[in-house]
Design a protein around this motif. Structure first.
Motif, PDB file in Angstrom:
ATOM      1  N   ASN A 135       7.553   5.283   5.412  1.00 22.10           N
ATOM      2  CA  ASN A 135       7.599   6.622   5.995  1.00 22.10           C
ATOM      3  C   ASN A 135       6.857   6.584   7.330  1.00 22.10           C
ATOM      4  O   ASN A 135       5.674   6.873   7.402  1.00 22.10           O
ATOM      5  CB  ASN A 135       6.977   7.641   5.032  1.00 22.10           C
ATOM      6  CG  ASN A 135       7.103   9.059   5.526  1.00 22.10           C
ATOM      7  OD1 ASN A 135       7.802   9.335   6.498  1.00 22.10           O
ATOM      8  ND2 ASN A 135       6.409   9.968   4.862  1.00 22.10           N
ATOM      9  N   ILE A 136       7.566   6.248   8.405  1.00 19.50           N
ATOM     10  CA  ILE A 136       6.955   6.107   9.723  1.00 19.50           C
ATOM     11  C   ILE A 136       6.632   7.488  10.292  1.00 19.50           C
ATOM     12  O   ILE A 136       7.480   8.384  10.289  1.00 19.50           O
ATOM     13  CB  ILE A 136       7.889   5.341  10.685  1.00 19.50           C
ATOM     14  CG1 ILE A 136       8.064   3.899  10.195  1.00 19.50           C
ATOM     15  CG2 ILE A 136       7.329   5.363  12.104  1.00 19.50           C
ATOM     16  CD1 ILE A 136       9.068   3.092  10.995  1.00 19.50           C
ATOM     17  N   THR A 137       5.390   7.649  10.758  1.00 14.76           N
ATOM     18  CA  THR A 137       4.983   8.911  11.365  1.00 14.76           C
ATOM     19  C   THR A 137       4.735   8.781  12.864  1.00 14.76           C
ATOM     20  O   THR A 137       4.705   9.766  13.586  1.00 14.76           O
ATOM     21  CB  THR A 137       3.698   9.447  10.698  1.00 14.76           C
ATOM     22  OG1 THR A 137       2.654   8.481  10.851  1.00 14.76           O
ATOM     23  CG2 THR A 137       3.932   9.746   9.229  1.00 14.76           C
ATOM     24  N   TYR A 138       4.579   7.551  13.344  1.00 15.44           N
ATOM     25  CA  TYR A 138       4.277   7.337  14.763  1.00 15.44           C
ATOM     26  C   TYR A 138       4.674   5.920  15.135  1.00 15.44           C
ATOM     27  O   TYR A 138       4.420   4.973  14.386  1.00 15.44           O
ATOM     28  CB  TYR A 138       2.778   7.536  15.005  1.00 15.44           C
ATOM     29  CG  TYR A 138       2.315   7.253  16.410  1.00 15.44           C
ATOM     30  CD1 TYR A 138       2.461   8.197  17.418  1.00 15.44           C
ATOM     31  CD2 TYR A 138       1.720   6.035  16.719  1.00 15.44           C
ATOM     32  CE1 TYR A 138       2.014   7.949  18.709  1.00 15.44           C
ATOM     33  CE2 TYR A 138       1.288   5.760  18.014  1.00 15.44           C
ATOM     34  CZ  TYR A 138       1.431   6.731  19.000  1.00 15.44           C
ATOM     35  OH  TYR A 138       1.007   6.477  20.260  1.00 15.44           O
TER      36      TYR A 138
ATOM     37  N   SER B 144       0.856  -1.184   0.000  1.00 20.43           N
ATOM     38  CA  SER B 144       0.000   0.000   0.000  1.00 20.43           C
ATOM     39  C   SER B 144       0.888   1.228   0.000  1.00 20.43           C
ATOM     40  O   SER B 144       1.958   1.227   0.604  1.00 20.43           O
ATOM     41  CB  SER B 144      -0.911   0.018   1.238  1.00 20.43           C
ATOM     42  OG  SER B 144      -1.697   1.195   1.244  1.00 20.43           O
ATOM     43  N   ASP B 145       0.445   2.285  -0.679  1.00 21.81           N
ATOM     44  CA  ASP B 145       1.159   3.557  -0.605  1.00 21.81           C
ATOM     45  C   ASP B 145       0.372   4.550   0.244  1.00 21.81           C
ATOM     46  O   ASP B 145       0.731   5.709   0.349  1.00 21.81           O
ATOM     47  CB  ASP B 145       1.440   4.113  -2.000  1.00 21.81           C
ATOM     48  CG  ASP B 145       0.179   4.370  -2.801  1.00 21.81           C
ATOM     49  OD1 ASP B 145      -0.924   4.026  -2.325  1.00 21.81           O
ATOM     50  OD2 ASP B 145       0.280   4.927  -3.909  1.00 21.81           O
ATOM     51  N   LYS B 146      -0.690   4.096   0.884  1.00 17.28           N
ATOM     52  CA  LYS B 146      -1.558   4.929   1.726  1.00 17.28           C
ATOM     53  C   LYS B 146      -1.106   4.871   3.186  1.00 17.28           C
ATOM     54  O   LYS B 146      -0.199   4.140   3.552  1.00 17.28           O
ATOM     55  CB  LYS B 146      -3.010   4.458   1.622  1.00 17.28           C
ATOM     56  CG  LYS B 146      -3.554   4.422   0.224  1.00 17.28           C
ATOM     57  CD  LYS B 146      -3.604   5.802  -0.370  1.00 17.28           C
ATOM     58  CE  LYS B 146      -4.187   5.763  -1.769  1.00 17.28           C
ATOM     59  NZ  LYS B 146      -4.037   6.993  -2.477  1.00 17.28           N
ATOM     60  N   PHE B 147      -1.792   5.631   4.030  1.00 20.47           N
ATOM     61  CA  PHE B 147      -1.537   5.644   5.465  1.00 20.47           C
ATOM     62  C   PHE B 147      -1.955   4.292   6.046  1.00 20.47           C
ATOM     63  O   PHE B 147      -3.044   3.802   5.780  1.00 20.47           O
ATOM     64  CB  PHE B 147      -2.338   6.777   6.119  1.00 20.47           C
ATOM     65  CG  PHE B 147      -2.087   6.904   7.590  1.00 20.47           C
ATOM     66  CD1 PHE B 147      -0.948   7.534   8.056  1.00 20.47           C
ATOM     67  CD2 PHE B 147      -2.982   6.376   8.507  1.00 20.47           C
ATOM     68  CE1 PHE B 147      -0.706   7.657   9.409  1.00 20.47           C
ATOM     69  CE2 PHE B 147      -2.749   6.493   9.864  1.00 20.47           C
ATOM     70  CZ  PHE B 147      -1.614   7.132  10.317  1.00 20.47           C
ATOM     71  N   VAL B 148      -1.080   3.681   6.841  1.00 26.18           N
ATOM     72  CA  VAL B 148      -1.366   2.376   7.452  1.00 26.18           C
ATOM     73  C   VAL B 148      -1.095   2.427   8.950  1.00 26.18           C
ATOM     74  O   VAL B 148      -0.278   3.210   9.423  1.00 26.18           O
ATOM     75  CB  VAL B 148      -0.533   1.227   6.819  1.00 26.18           C
ATOM     76  CG1 VAL B 148      -0.862   1.039   5.364  1.00 26.18           C
ATOM     77  CG2 VAL B 148       0.943   1.448   7.022  1.00 26.18           C
ATOM     78  N   THR B 149      -1.811   1.574   9.668  1.00 20.43           N
ATOM     79  CA  THR B 149      -1.579   1.382  11.097  1.00 20.43           C
ATOM     80  C   THR B 149      -1.316  -0.094  11.317  1.00 20.43           C
ATOM     81  O   THR B 149      -2.084  -0.944  10.852  1.00 20.43           O
ATOM     82  CB  THR B 149      -2.803   1.808  11.925  1.00 20.43           C
ATOM     83  OG1 THR B 149      -3.045   3.198  11.704  1.00 20.43           O
ATOM     84  CG2 THR B 149      -2.577   1.566  13.408  1.00 20.43           C
TER      85      THR B 149
END
Length: 176
Positions: free
Chosen positions: A166-169, A135-140
């Motif tokens: 690209n880790i954001t959290y 996926s190129d979308k936001f993932v959790t």
């Protein structure tokens, strides 16, 4: 006798009139009609006699001229390993299969679960050629040890080896 003659005359007069052709609706687009359609379907995929995946879908529409199959009304796919043990379950509200590559695109409330990991996003693709989930979308990602969020994701279909680009959290689960 008079009544039968009158009925015969009415029949002859009624049949001899000019015929009216019904209008033809030329706006009809036949490419919007699926080649095959199925409701509440279960499809089993196998390779060399071994179950590789089982698809459950509320509605399936196949379009052979477009080489695609559309899935909706909640879809669920159970993936199996070489020993035919269920390893992963993918769910979403809608999906599309590219019939040339057999790649699956899942949309809207996508969740992929193994025995210990849950991944959620809005769009995900399962690539048939290498059996990877991307996926190129936001993932959790929720695992027993941590919660990771970010953009761009790739994993084997068993969710054993995964990468977020690209880790954001990120946080440890014992602090949640």
């Amino acid at each position: 006798m008079k009544i039968s003659i009158i009925l015969l005359m009415i029949g002859i007069i009624g049949c001899s009139g000019e015929r009216v052709k019904p209008p033809i609706d030329r706006s009809f687009q036949d490419q919007n009609i699926p080649t095959q359609e199925s409701w509440n379907a279960t499809v089993t995929f196998s390779d060399s006699g071994k179950i590789r995946a089982i698809l459950f879908a509320g509605h399936i529409r196949m379009y052979s001229d477009k080489n695609e199959t559309l899935l909706d009304s909640s879809i669920k796919i159970d993936f199996y390993d070489i020993n035919e043990m269920k390893t992963t379950t993918l769910t979403s509200k809608r999906g599309r299969v590219d019939d040339l590559t057999n790649d699956l695109y899942a949309f809207d409330s996508v969740s992929v679960e193994s025995d210990s990991i849950i991944i959620t996003t809005e769009e995900m693709m399962w690539r048939n050629k290498d059996r990877k989930i991307v996926s190129d979308k936001f993932v959790t990602i929720l695992s027993p040890k941590e919660k990771i969020q970010g953009y761009g994701f790739e994993s084997d279909q068993n969710l054993k080896n995964y990468v977020i680009y690209n880790i954001t959290y990120i946080t440890r689960r014992d602090t949640l």
